[in-house]
Design a protein around this motif. Structure first.
Motif, PDB file in Angstrom:
ATOM      1  N   GLU A  70       0.917  -1.145  -0.378  1.00 42.48           N
ATOM      2  CA  GLU A  70       0.564  -0.047   0.308  1.00 42.48           C
ATOM      3  C   GLU A  70       0.855   1.180   0.201  1.00 42.48           C
ATOM      4  O   GLU A  70       0.504   2.024  -0.263  1.00 42.48           O
ATOM      5  CB  GLU A  70      -1.013  -0.006   1.660  1.00 42.48           C
ATOM      6  CG  GLU A  70      -2.142  -1.715   1.158  1.00 42.48           C
ATOM      7  CD  GLU A  70      -2.717  -0.993   2.680  1.00 42.48           C
ATOM      8  OE1 GLU A  70      -2.638  -0.002   3.138  1.00 42.48           O
ATOM      9  OE2 GLU A  70      -3.516  -2.020   2.630  1.00 42.48           O
ATOM     10  N   PHE A  71       2.142   1.058   0.317  1.00 44.35           N
ATOM     11  CA  PHE A  71       3.005   2.060   0.379  1.00 44.35           C
ATOM     12  C   PHE A  71       4.421   2.592   0.140  1.00 44.35           C
ATOM     13  O   PHE A  71       4.427   2.795  -0.599  1.00 44.35           O
ATOM     14  CB  PHE A  71       3.119   2.386   2.444  1.00 44.35           C
ATOM     15  CG  PHE A  71       3.053   1.758   3.124  1.00 44.35           C
ATOM     16  CD1 PHE A  71       4.820   0.899   3.356  1.00 44.35           C
ATOM     17  CD2 PHE A  71       2.594   1.504   3.480  1.00 44.35           C
ATOM     18  CE1 PHE A  71       5.203   0.062   3.931  1.00 44.35           C
ATOM     19  CE2 PHE A  71       2.661  -0.039   4.648  1.00 44.35           C
ATOM     20  CZ  PHE A  71       4.110  -0.388   4.888  1.00 44.35           C
ATOM     21  N   PHE A  72       4.259   1.287  -0.450  1.00 46.53           N
ATOM     22  CA  PHE A  72       5.590   0.594  -1.365  1.00 46.53           C
ATOM     23  C   PHE A  72       5.857   0.293  -2.264  1.00 46.53           C
ATOM     24  O   PHE A  72       4.580  -0.238  -2.988  1.00 46.53           O
ATOM     25  CB  PHE A  72       6.497  -0.700  -0.725  1.00 46.53           C
ATOM     26  CG  PHE A  72       7.246   0.127   0.734  1.00 46.53           C
ATOM     27  CD1 PHE A  72       8.311   0.649   0.175  1.00 46.53           C
ATOM     28  CD2 PHE A  72       7.670  -1.184   1.243  1.00 46.53           C
ATOM     29  CE1 PHE A  72       8.931   0.966   1.868  1.00 46.53           C
ATOM     30  CE2 PHE A  72       8.378  -0.583   2.849  1.00 46.53           C
ATOM     31  CZ  PHE A  72       9.301   0.239   2.203  1.00 46.53           C
ATOM     32  N   ASN A 548       3.087   6.919  10.409  1.00 45.59           N
ATOM     33  CA  ASN A 548       1.199   7.325  10.972  1.00 45.59           C
ATOM     34  C   ASN A 548       1.158   8.837  10.508  1.00 45.59           C
ATOM     35  O   ASN A 548       0.759   9.086  11.177  1.00 45.59           O
ATOM     36  CB  ASN A 548       0.958   6.319  11.711  1.00 45.59           C
ATOM     37  CG  ASN A 548      -0.441   5.931  11.763  1.00 45.59           C
ATOM     38  OD1 ASN A 548      -1.000   5.871  10.696  1.00 45.59           O
ATOM     39  ND2 ASN A 548      -1.083   5.874  13.249  1.00 45.59           N
ATOM     40  N   TYR A 549       0.174   8.799   9.422  1.00 48.25           N
ATOM     41  CA  TYR A 549      -0.206  10.312   9.296  1.00 48.25           C
ATOM     42  C   TYR A 549      -2.544   9.704   9.545  1.00 48.25           C
ATOM     43  O   TYR A 549      -2.583   8.477   9.790  1.00 48.25           O
ATOM     44  CB  TYR A 549      -0.494  10.735   7.948  1.00 48.25           C
ATOM     45  CG  TYR A 549       1.003  10.778   7.589  1.00 48.25           C
ATOM     46  CD1 TYR A 549       1.883  11.866   8.096  1.00 48.25           C
ATOM     47  CD2 TYR A 549       1.199  10.150   6.282  1.00 48.25           C
ATOM     48  CE1 TYR A 549       2.515  12.077   7.578  1.00 48.25           C
ATOM     49  CE2 TYR A 549       2.866  11.006   5.864  1.00 48.25           C
ATOM     50  CZ  TYR A 549       3.225  11.911   6.271  1.00 48.25           C
ATOM     51  OH  TYR A 549       4.968  12.318   6.441  1.00 48.25           O
ATOM     52  N   PHE A 550      -2.031  10.490  11.061  1.00 47.47           N
ATOM     53  CA  PHE A 550      -3.576  11.123  11.899  1.00 47.47           C
ATOM     54  C   PHE A 550      -4.609  12.019  11.626  1.00 47.47           C
ATOM     55  O   PHE A 550      -3.736  12.967  11.269  1.00 47.47           O
ATOM     56  CB  PHE A 550      -3.862   9.666  12.297  1.00 47.47           C
ATOM     57  CG  PHE A 550      -3.121  10.430  13.590  1.00 47.47           C
ATOM     58  CD1 PHE A 550      -3.624  11.068  14.518  1.00 47.47           C
ATOM     59  CD2 PHE A 550      -1.829  10.774  14.144  1.00 47.47           C
ATOM     60  CE1 PHE A 550      -3.407  11.601  16.167  1.00 47.47           C
ATOM     61  CE2 PHE A 550      -1.448  11.302  15.266  1.00 47.47           C
ATOM     62  CZ  PHE A 550      -2.166  12.164  15.859  1.00 47.47           C
ATOM     63  N   GLU A 551      -5.559  11.781  12.139  1.00 44.97           N
ATOM     64  CA  GLU A 551      -6.473  12.656  12.043  1.00 44.97           C
ATOM     65  C   GLU A 551      -7.367  13.325  11.206  1.00 44.97           C
ATOM     66  O   GLU A 551      -8.540  13.117  10.621  1.00 44.97           O
ATOM     67  CB  GLU A 551      -6.618  13.632  13.261  1.00 44.97           C
ATOM     68  CG  GLU A 551      -7.432  15.027  12.979  1.00 44.97           C
ATOM     69  CD  GLU A 551      -6.727  16.037  14.348  1.00 44.97           C
ATOM     70  OE1 GLU A 551      -6.922  17.212  14.234  1.00 44.97           O
ATOM     71  OE2 GLU A 551      -6.892  15.330  15.479  1.00 44.97           O
ATOM     72  N   GLY A 552      -6.127  14.333   9.932  1.00 49.77           N
ATOM     73  CA  GLY A 552      -6.454  15.350   8.715  1.00 49.77           C
ATOM     74  C   GLY A 552      -5.822  14.441   7.706  1.00 49.77           C
ATOM     75  O   GLY A 552      -6.369  14.672   6.564  1.00 49.77           O
ATOM     76  N   ALA A 553      -5.734  12.467   8.187  1.00 47.06           N
ATOM     77  CA  ALA A 553      -5.294  12.099   6.300  1.00 47.06           C
ATOM     78  C   ALA A 553      -4.395  10.863   7.114  1.00 47.06           C
ATOM     79  O   ALA A 553      -4.804  10.221   8.422  1.00 47.06           O
ATOM     80  CB  ALA A 553      -4.064  12.639   5.833  1.00 47.06           C
ATOM     81  N   ASN A 554      -4.790   9.708   6.164  1.00 48.76           N
ATOM     82  CA  ASN A 554      -4.632   8.395   7.175  1.00 48.76           C
ATOM     83  C   ASN A 554      -3.658   7.299   6.093  1.00 48.76           C
ATOM     84  O   ASN A 554      -3.977   6.692   4.977  1.00 48.76           O
ATOM     85  CB  ASN A 554      -6.074   7.632   6.276  1.00 48.76           C
ATOM     86  CG  ASN A 554      -6.210   6.017   7.215  1.00 48.76           C
ATOM     87  OD1 ASN A 554      -5.375   5.649   7.888  1.00 48.76           O
ATOM     88  ND2 ASN A 554      -7.028   5.402   7.008  1.00 48.76           N
ATOM     89  N   ALA A 555      -2.584   7.313   6.257  1.00 54.23           N
ATOM     90  CA  ALA A 555      -1.364   6.320   5.465  1.00 54.23           C
ATOM     91  C   ALA A 555      -0.727   6.619   6.546  1.00 54.23           C
ATOM     92  O   ALA A 555      -0.112   6.787   7.137  1.00 54.23           O
ATOM     93  CB  ALA A 555      -1.112   7.826   4.247  1.00 54.23           C
ATOM     94  N   ILE A 556       0.489   5.985   5.927  1.00 54.54           N
ATOM     95  CA  ILE A 556       1.993   5.902   6.393  1.00 54.54           C
ATOM     96  C   ILE A 556       2.489   6.121   5.251  1.00 54.54           C
ATOM     97  O   ILE A 556       2.747   5.604   3.915  1.00 54.54           O
ATOM     98  CB  ILE A 556       2.005   3.947   6.343  1.00 54.54           C
ATOM     99  CG1 ILE A 556       1.273   3.520   7.322  1.00 54.54           C
ATOM    100  CG2 ILE A 556       4.026   3.763   7.053  1.00 54.54           C
ATOM    101  CD1 ILE A 556       1.102   1.938   7.661  1.00 54.54           C
ATOM    102  N   TRP A 557       3.535   7.113   5.636  1.00 56.19           N
ATOM    103  CA  TRP A 557       5.259   7.099   5.483  1.00 56.19           C
ATOM    104  C   TRP A 557       6.978   5.807   5.460  1.00 56.19           C
ATOM    105  O   TRP A 557       7.027   6.184   6.541  1.00 56.19           O
ATOM    106  CB  TRP A 557       4.946   8.763   5.712  1.00 56.19           C
ATOM    107  CG  TRP A 557       6.513   8.831   4.490  1.00 56.19           C
ATOM    108  CD1 TRP A 557       6.548   8.970   2.803  1.00 56.19           C
ATOM    109  CD2 TRP A 557       7.521   9.909   4.702  1.00 56.19           C
ATOM    110  NE1 TRP A 557       7.690   9.369   2.574  1.00 56.19           N
ATOM    111  CE2 TRP A 557       8.825   9.578   4.036  1.00 56.19           C
ATOM    112  CE3 TRP A 557       8.024   9.872   5.828  1.00 56.19           C
ATOM    113  CZ2 TRP A 557       9.288  10.928   4.160  1.00 56.19           C
ATOM    114  CZ3 TRP A 557       9.299  10.555   5.825  1.00 56.19           C
ATOM    115  CH2 TRP A 557      10.136  10.849   5.178  1.00 56.19           C
ATOM    116  N   PRO A 558       6.711   5.259   4.458  1.00 52.46           N
ATOM    117  CA  PRO A 558       7.857   4.301   4.812  1.00 52.46           C
ATOM    118  C   PRO A 558       9.712   5.285   4.796  1.00 52.46           C
ATOM    119  O   PRO A 558      10.036   5.071   3.423  1.00 52.46           O
ATOM    120  CB  PRO A 558       7.925   3.745   4.131  1.00 52.46           C
ATOM    121  CG  PRO A 558       7.428   4.388   2.621  1.00 52.46           C
ATOM    122  CD  PRO A 558       6.346   5.115   3.549  1.00 52.46           C
TER     123      PRO A 558
END
Length: 721
Positions: A70-72, A548-558
């Motif tokens: 999902e992020f790679f 881990n981005y949360f609240e205003g976003a929902n994503a992982i940055w590796p």
């Protein structure tokens, strides 16, 4: 011994050199009584499928054990999936004695990171890396843009795997010599051990009859395989009246990137008249049994590689008693004794190929068979598993008998540390000082503080630096936090984030220090894992993790290990929440107050790395970044980014100059670095860039395994490019 082998290629779905090597190696160890397991990805299985093949356990796993896809990009995700499946089997069965993996596409990259960063399931593993076909070398000869993402990052993964290997094995000295020219080699200890092949030693009377003047080149059409050079040689021969055809057996669908066509199409267009005259015959891919029969009839087998490792084509042809004419540009020159059991020519000597081919074709039938018999005996003597196994076991047992942990982290781009002073009190104490800059963050500060206090690491102190808050509710909340929790609060006039961080760092009592913004949180194990790494490696001065981005976003940055040149192209690490050796930060990492719009944390990392104070990344989510509507990051405009980039590049001009050539390639290949924060995926302009990673991964996998789909994909590629 419990021996695990990780590979991207294994029969019956693959038949190339890596697949052949893995088959022979797995069976070699199994026949000697070892417990052998092969791990290979397979998108056709539901989860995991185990089979027993000739006594070897083969584990085919769906590379969806995690959500890495999902992020790679494809290759980075696959590396992470290999680490995960290994972890699952370690937890179920215990650790193997040895894990062997290919360097190709960096499939052991994350496995090696987990080991080196001290993760319990991995830290005691012995990882053997065998060099097969480094993409950063081979793609160069195929004229592929090697600085374009994700190709560039795959090269970084491969280089790390080589540098991080406990045992590094190369089948040929040639491949190591070429590889070492393209990466930092200090600290690398390689061992030379040929690939095994099951082969009889054919006596003269057993050498198969051949068809006179049947000239065969085995191998897929590829620039690095010497296809284009070979056809140039034959073009000259045919123009001079040479009347014998050239047979080429192998795949034709490999892309020739400069022209945007397949190698098959390129050859068909350029040498159409020879194809029509029957002088050039492209037979395409053949089933192994058919290929072997075709090979037996050859008068001479050509291997014209521009670069090669230890091609199985040479070993297989010689084992069958065939006369091989191979280039000197590869490990084949270490197999063949020119004129004795085969022939060698040099691409760098004009006319050498023509001369050697003529010499072979003028041999008598008896002389051809004698050379073939000696070739077969050479392979049986030097490359049979009975010859390779004791050498490999001696190498492994020697390492296991004196196994030592690395004291230096194997950065791909090691930079010499410039001298700096270390305060004695900080150098000797194990305390962690967590510095939290605070400005009108009353709504979030309690979550932040509680996450830090919940950290597993002790001893620690929490320092909150109020940068002149003006919001009464935030001022009141901070006062309540000061009463309720074991924290120390410093209050000062408003000076901005950079000076606030620096102020907190100057008040830190700990030998280790971390920053954490007042609206963010950390996971309980972050600091303990980071400090474990800082204590282990003298050349690691800060540690980060995934975000881990949360609240205003929902994503992982590796996040990725921050090393040049990519570090100078774009930030690679969660630089606002790193864990440092305090003295290292105070010496070379303090935030620059001139960076009024942001990027002060990236600038800090660049300054540290430029001075040899490198850092690493824990490959898991341990830091939670709150994305607020009115945050600094949300207020970033392109104009601000350009202003900050200009300032940073000019400030670190000497460091940028060191990597000017590579940075130029990165910019030309990928465009602006302002927003390209993930080099594992194709840039936005790419053909598949608009699709989700998981869908791209499935498409790429299916295309690679289906000849018709490959043909269609190449036609689309040609239209677009």
């Amino acid at each position: 011994m419990k021996y695990w082998l990780l590979t991207t290629e294994f029969p019956p779905f693959y038949g190339g050199g890596i697949s052949t090597y893995c088959k022979y190696t797995a069976e070699m160890f199994q026949k000697q009584g070892h417990e052998v397991t092969v791990f290979v990805q397979d998108y056709t299985v539901q989860h995991v499928a185990e089979t027993l093949v000739n006594g070897v356990r083969v584990i085919r796993f769906l590379p969806r054990q995690t959500k890495a896809n999902e992020f790679f990009g494809y290759n980075a995700a696959l590396s992470y999936e290999f680490a995960e499946i290994v972890k699952q089997y370690i937890l179920k069965e215990g650790q193997p004695d040895v894990i062997e993996a290919q360097e190709y596409t960096g499939i052991a990259y994350y496995l090696q990171h987990f080991k080196l960063l001290g993760y319990p399931e991995f830290k005691d593993l012995t990882i053997l890396i065998t060099c097969h076909a480094p993409e950063f070398l081979y793609l160069e000869y195929n004229h592929v843009p090697v600085y374009k993402f994700p190709v560039y990052w795959i090269a970084q993964m491969e280089k790390f795997s080589i540098r991080a290997a406990d045992i590094l094995v190369a089948p040929s000295r040639y491949i190591m010599a070429e590889t070492s020219k393209r990466m930092h080699w200090e600290g690398v200890n390689e061992f030379y051990l040929p690939n095994p092949i099951e082969s009889p030693a054919l006596q003269l009377e057993k050498i198969p009859e051949f068809e006179g003047f049947r000239i065969v080149c085995f191998g897929k059409l590829a620039a690095l395989k010497g296809t284009l050079k070979l056809l140039q040689y034959f073009d000259e021969l045919w123009k001079e009246g040479f009347k014998h055809p050239l047979h080429i057996v192998g795949g034709t669908q490999l892309m020739f990137h400069p022209e945007g066509v397949t190698m098959g199409d390129l050859v068909a267009q350029k040498y159409k008249k020879y194809l029509e005259a029957g002088l050039l015959k492209l037979h395409g891919e053949m089933p192994p049994a058919n290929a072997k029969d075709f090979l037996k009839k050859a008068h001479v087998v050509l291997v014209p590689s521009l670069v090669d490792n230890l091609p199985y084509t040479v070993l297989e042809a010689m084992s069958l008693g065939k006369v091989v004419l191979a280039s000197k540009q590869g490990g084949q020159s270490e197999v063949i004794t020119n004129g004795e059991d085969g022939f060698l020519f040099d691409h760098n000597i004009p006319g050498d190929f023509k001369k050697k081919l003529s010499e072979i074709l003028n041999l008598s039938s008896e002389e051809v068979k004698q050379i073939g018999a000696r070739a077969s005996q050479t392979i049986r003597k030097n490359y049979h598993p009975e010859a390779i196994y004791p050498q490999k076991m001696k190498l492994i047992e020697g390492f296991l008998a004196d196994k030592k942990k690395k004291a230096i982290f194997p950065f791909v781009e090691p930079i010499k540390v410039k001298p700096f002073s270390v305060p004695v009190a900080q150098a000797e104490n194990e305390m962690l000082s967590v510095v939290i800059p605070f400005y009108n963050m009353g709504a979030y500060i309690e979550d932040c503080v509680r996450s830090v206090l919940a950290s597993e690491y002790e001893p620690k102190e929490v320092l909150i630096v109020d940068d002149g808050s003006t919001e009464q509710s935030s001022i009141d909340k901070l006062a309540a936090i000061e009463e309720k929790y074991p924290v120390t609060v410093f209050r000062k006039k408003n000076e901005g984030l950079s000076l606030t961080r620096n102020y907190g760092a100057s008040r830190a009592k700990g030998g280790f220090m971390a920053f954490l913004d007042a609206d963010d949180t950390v996971e309980p194990s972050y600091y303990s894992k980071a400090i474990n790494v800082l204590n282990r490696y003298e050349n690691v001065h800060f540690v980060g993790c995934w975000v881990n981005y949360f609240e205003g976003a929902n994503a992982i940055w590796p996040a990725l290990t921050p090393e040049p040149p990519y570090l100078l192209f774009h930030n690679m690490v969660n630089s606002s929440a790193l864990v440092y050796k305090t003295a290292s930060f105070l010496s070379k990492g303090q935030n620059d107050p001139e960076l009024i719009y942001g990027m002060e944390d990236w600038d800090s990392v660049i300054g540290m790395v430029a001075n040899g104070l490198g850092g690493v990344v824990l490959p898991e989510v341990l830091y939670n970044y709150r994305v607020r509507k009115n945050s600094m990051a949300r207020a970033f405009t392109k104009v601000k980014k350009l202003y900050l980039h200009k300032y940073i590049t000019e400030k670190h001009a000497d460091f940028y100059k060191q990597y000017a050539v590579e940075l130029t390639h990165l910019y030309n290949s990928n465009g602006s670095g302002l927003d390209l924060d993930n080099p594992t995926i194709e840039p936005p302009s790419g053909i598949l860039s608009a699709l989700p990673n998981a869908m791209k991964e499935r498409i790429v996998s299916r295309i690679k395994r289906n000849k018709l789909l490959r043909s269609v994909a190449y036609k689309i590629y040609k239209k677009i490019n």
